[in-house]
Design a protein around this motif. Structure first.
Motif, short mmCIF file in Angstrom:
data_model
loop_
_atom_site.label_atom_id
_atom_site.label_comp_id
_atom_site.label_asym_id
_atom_site.label_seq_id
_atom_site.Cartn_x
_atom_site.Cartn_y
_atom_site.Cartn_z
N GLY A 116 19.06 17.41 -8.55
CA GLY A 116 20.24 17.05 -7.77
C GLY A 116 21.19 18.21 -7.58
O GLY A 116 21.47 18.96 -8.51
N VAL A 117 21.70 18.37 -6.36
CA VAL A 117 22.64 19.45 -6.07
C VAL A 117 23.96 18.90 -5.54
O VAL A 117 24.69 19.56 -4.81
CB VAL A 117 22.04 20.48 -5.08
CG1 VAL A 117 20.94 21.27 -5.72
CG2 VAL A 117 21.55 19.79 -3.82
N ASP A 118 24.28 17.64 -5.91
CA ASP A 118 25.52 17.03 -5.44
C ASP A 118 26.75 17.75 -5.96
O ASP A 118 27.84 17.65 -5.36
CB ASP A 118 25.58 15.56 -5.89
CG ASP A 118 24.49 14.71 -5.24
OD1 ASP A 118 23.91 15.18 -4.25
OD2 ASP A 118 24.25 13.60 -5.71
N ASN A 119 26.62 18.46 -7.06
CA ASN A 119 27.76 19.17 -7.63
C ASN A 119 28.02 20.52 -6.98
O ASN A 119 28.97 21.21 -7.32
CB ASN A 119 27.55 19.38 -9.14
CG ASN A 119 26.27 20.11 -9.47
OD1 ASN A 119 25.23 19.82 -8.89
ND2 ASN A 119 26.33 21.05 -10.40
N ILE A 120 27.18 20.91 -6.02
CA ILE A 120 27.32 22.21 -5.34
C ILE A 120 27.69 21.97 -3.89
O ILE A 120 27.08 21.14 -3.21
CB ILE A 120 26.00 23.01 -5.42
CG1 ILE A 120 25.59 23.23 -6.88
CG2 ILE A 120 26.14 24.36 -4.70
CD1 ILE A 120 24.20 23.81 -7.04
N ASP A 121 28.68 22.68 -3.40
CA ASP A 121 29.07 22.57 -2.00
C ASP A 121 28.06 23.35 -1.15
O ASP A 121 28.18 24.57 -0.97
CB ASP A 121 30.49 23.13 -1.79
CG ASP A 121 31.04 22.81 -0.40
OD1 ASP A 121 30.24 22.78 0.56
OD2 ASP A 121 32.25 22.61 -0.28
N LEU A 122 27.04 22.64 -0.65
CA LEU A 122 25.96 23.30 0.08
C LEU A 122 26.45 23.92 1.39
O LEU A 122 25.99 24.99 1.78
CB LEU A 122 24.84 22.31 0.37
CG LEU A 122 24.05 21.80 -0.83
CD1 LEU A 122 22.99 20.82 -0.38
CD2 LEU A 122 23.41 22.96 -1.57
N VAL A 133 22.28 31.59 -1.38
CA VAL A 133 21.09 30.76 -1.49
C VAL A 133 21.28 29.77 -2.64
O VAL A 133 21.72 30.15 -3.73
CB VAL A 133 19.84 31.62 -1.74
CG1 VAL A 133 18.62 30.75 -1.97
CG2 VAL A 133 19.61 32.57 -0.57
N VAL A 134 20.97 28.51 -2.38
CA VAL A 134 21.03 27.50 -3.43
C VAL A 134 19.60 27.02 -3.72
O VAL A 134 18.89 26.60 -2.82
CB VAL A 134 21.90 26.29 -3.03
CG1 VAL A 134 21.91 25.24 -4.14
CG2 VAL A 134 23.32 26.74 -2.71
N MET A 135 19.21 27.13 -4.98
CA MET A 135 17.87 26.72 -5.41
C MET A 135 17.98 25.59 -6.42
O MET A 135 18.95 25.51 -7.18
CB MET A 135 17.14 27.88 -6.09
CG MET A 135 16.96 29.11 -5.24
SD MET A 135 16.23 30.43 -6.24
CE MET A 135 15.89 31.66 -4.97
N ASN A 136 16.96 24.71 -6.44
CA ASN A 136 16.86 23.72 -7.51
C ASN A 136 15.47 23.77 -8.12
O ASN A 136 14.65 24.62 -7.74
CB ASN A 136 17.21 22.32 -7.00
CG ASN A 136 16.20 21.79 -6.00
OD1 ASN A 136 15.31 22.51 -5.54
ND2 ASN A 136 16.33 20.52 -5.63
N THR A 137 15.20 22.88 -9.07
CA THR A 137 13.88 22.83 -9.71
C THR A 137 13.38 21.39 -9.61
O THR A 137 13.47 20.62 -10.57
CB THR A 137 13.96 23.27 -11.19
OG1 THR A 137 14.94 22.47 -11.86
CG2 THR A 137 14.38 24.72 -11.29
N PRO A 138 12.83 21.00 -8.45
CA PRO A 138 12.54 19.60 -8.19
C PRO A 138 11.37 19.00 -8.95
O PRO A 138 11.23 17.79 -8.98
CB PRO A 138 12.26 19.59 -6.68
CG PRO A 138 11.78 20.96 -6.37
CD PRO A 138 12.54 21.87 -7.30
N PHE A 139 10.50 19.83 -9.54
CA PHE A 139 9.29 19.26 -10.13
C PHE A 139 9.24 19.36 -11.66
O PHE A 139 8.25 19.01 -12.27
CB PHE A 139 8.06 19.95 -9.53
CG PHE A 139 8.03 19.88 -8.03
CD1 PHE A 139 7.94 18.66 -7.39
CD2 PHE A 139 8.13 21.03 -7.26
CE1 PHE A 139 7.92 18.57 -6.01
CE2 PHE A 139 8.12 20.97 -5.88
CZ PHE A 139 8.01 19.73 -5.25
N GLY A 140 10.32 19.83 -12.27
CA GLY A 140 10.30 20.02 -13.72
C GLY A 140 10.41 18.74 -14.54
O GLY A 140 10.11 18.73 -15.73
#
Length: 526
Positions: free
Chosen positions: A74-80, A89-96
């Motif tokens: 989830g990246v709701d805490n980041i102002d995309l 660049v905003v990255m997440n880790t969707p499969f961990g």
């Protein structure tokens, strides 16, 4: 030397990975906004979980910052929007978290079968409810899995090991893949009717919101048991409460809720309901995985420019961007158009670029198109990983280019082959604005608005007047009305933009018109 700030509690292994890559990692947690801005003056990267919230002010003032990594999905805490506008660049880790969430679902399935929380509670109270607590075996029972993606497929595999019979509803699961997994692919209503247990593993979209509702419960067996570790909003909470209290639903277990924490939920205090505080990803191993992944991704980006699991951008030089930018909106609309109309497993995607557009860097256009096509049905899809996600779903992708101009200076055609049909849609630019020019081989010229109605029908007199009457009776104002047909009396299409959204009950009335083949509402960002 690059420098990264780790602003939330993270595994120490992440620091080691940064050091191995020659990157300085500083750990400072619990920082206030001004403290965070001060620290970021000398940082190229920022790592957060959910506690730290990089807002517009923080992002705009952090001039040196290049990348924000979220250890989690989830990246709701980041102002995309701010990150994108400021080139971060905003990255997440969707499969961990996949295995951890799947295991939590299995745990809750078994808990609903044996009333474990109630048994534990009453025993701690000094009671001995052995005679009143009767569970059920799971061996030989039918488990219905709604959504068989990364997590759902793991749940199905574990359930087979417990000797469940597993049936799956997932329009995008190919028949061959289902056979390989050892599960039976079924329609949703069939799943509701046959299942002894149901577990949900699908993203929350307009299509899946309240996928289990008061009508769904009527189809289910008395004594059904339901588990949701996916998204709040997939189940109508009031309808679930009513069915638990009536005994139609024997037991349910929820890890996610419409509002979190669910302080005012109608479910609080409901009997035979297990509630956990969004623990799906809360294991030591999962947190270790996302920490290692985010450190590796940020290190790769800072050292080589490689972007993995970005949620807000793709890689382009400034020169390339100027030539590509006018076609990005067209690509998004073509993909979104096809995606919202596609209801079955996609086998093949073919993208054709003709004329001037074939001479530019089409990779971002492909990624944007495939992202728009898939994102309403799959979690974790973005413009960077969209092609990889498609390939992981065993979807074949092909691209062709023709420099010679066609009927238009530039034309982009997206063709989708599913288990049941092949559909194509073409578009071009008129005055720099996207325009749909062909659907399934039928010529049409139409701009897509925020609210649209797509209809395919038999070309016979009286249809348009009947359609217009339904829209008029329901106070739906038509903005544009575009028509096309193959030949007189054959298949025709209508693409209509409206000033306001069309409700489901109105769409149902349109679908019941005698000449309608398909009717769908389509929504696009303005």
């Amino acid at each position: 030397m690059y420098k990264v700030l780790i602003a939330d509690k993270l595994s120490e292994e992440a620091v080691s990975i940064f050091k191995e890559n020659g990157i300085e990692a500083v750990v400072k947690t619990g920082l206030g906004e001004e403290e965070l801005i001060k620290e970021l003056e000398t940082c190229d990267g920022l790592v957060v979980r959910s506690a730290t919230k990089p807002n517009k002010n923080i992002i705009e003032k952090s001039k040196r910052l290049k990348v924000i990594g979220r250890a989690g999905i989830g990246v709701d805490n980041i102002d995309l929007e701010a990150a994108t506008n400021n080139g971060k660049v905003v990255m997440n880790t969707p499969f961990g978290n996949s295995i951890t969430t799947a295991e939590h679902a299995i745990t809750l399935i078994l808990s609903t079968a044996r009333q474990i929380p109630f048994a534990d509670k009453t025993t701690h109270e000094g009671k001995w409810e052995k005679s009143s607590i009767k569970g059920v075996e799971v061996t030989g029972k039918t488990l219905g899995v709604i959504g068989c993606g990364n997590i759902g497929s793991i749940v199905a595999n574990r359930a087979l090991g417990l000797h469940f019979k597993v049936i799956v509803f997932d329009p995008f699961l190919q028949d061959e893949r289902a056979k390989d997994m050892g599960v039976e692919k079924v329609e949703l209503n069939d799943l509701f009717k046959r299942s002894d247990f149901i577990t949900l593993h699908t993203p929350l979209t307009e299509k899946t919101k309240n996928i289990i509702n008061k009508d769904s419960f009527k189809l289910m067996k008395k004594g059904i048991r339901i588990v949701n570790c996916a998204r709040g909003g997939l189940i109508d909470e009031e309808a679930l409460r009513e069915n638990l209290e009536s005994g139609h639903v024997a037991s349910a277990a929820l890890d996610v809720f419409v509002n979190e924490p669910p302080k005012d939920s109608p479910l609080l205090g409901t009997k035979n309901l297990i509630m956990t505080p969004h623990l799906g990803a809360s294991t030591t191993e999962a947190q270790e995985k996302v920490a290692l992944q985010v450190a590796e991704q940020i290190s790769d980006y800072l050292k080589t420019g490689a972007i993995t699991n970005a949620v807000n951008t793709f890689s382009l030089t400034a020169k390339e961007y100027n030539s590509v930018q006018p076609y990005l909106k067209l690509s998004e609309q073509l993909g979104g158009f096809a995606g919202q109309l596609t209801e079955n497993a996609i086998k093949r995607i073919e993208i054709e670029f003709e004329g001037q557009v074939s001479q530019i860097n089409t990779q971002p256009l492909m990624q944007t198109m495939i992202c728009a096509l898939l994102k309403s049905n799959f979690d974790g899809v973005n413009v960077i990983n969209s092609i990889l996600v498609a390939k992981n779903k065993s979807i074949q992708i092909s691209e062709t280019k023709h420099e010679k101009a066609c009927e238009y200076q530039s034309c982009v055609t997206l063709t989708i082959e599913t288990d049941k049909q092949t559909r194509s849609v073409s578009g071009t630019l008129f005055g720099g604005k996207p325009r749909i020019v062909n659907i399934k081989g039928i010529k049409i010229e139409a701009e897509l608005a925020k609210h649209n109605l797509y209809i395919s029908n038999e070309d016979k007199p009286g249809f348009i007047s009947n359609l217009s009457k339904i829209l008029s009776d329901n106070n739906i104002n038509i903005a544009t009305f575009n028509l096309g047909r193959k030949d007189s009396g054959g298949e025709a299409i209508a693409l209509i933009s409206t000033d306001n959204p069309i409700e489901e009950k109105v769409l149902d009335s349109i679908k019941k018109l005698p000449l309608v083949i398909q009717a769908k509402t389509l929504t696009f960002n303005e």
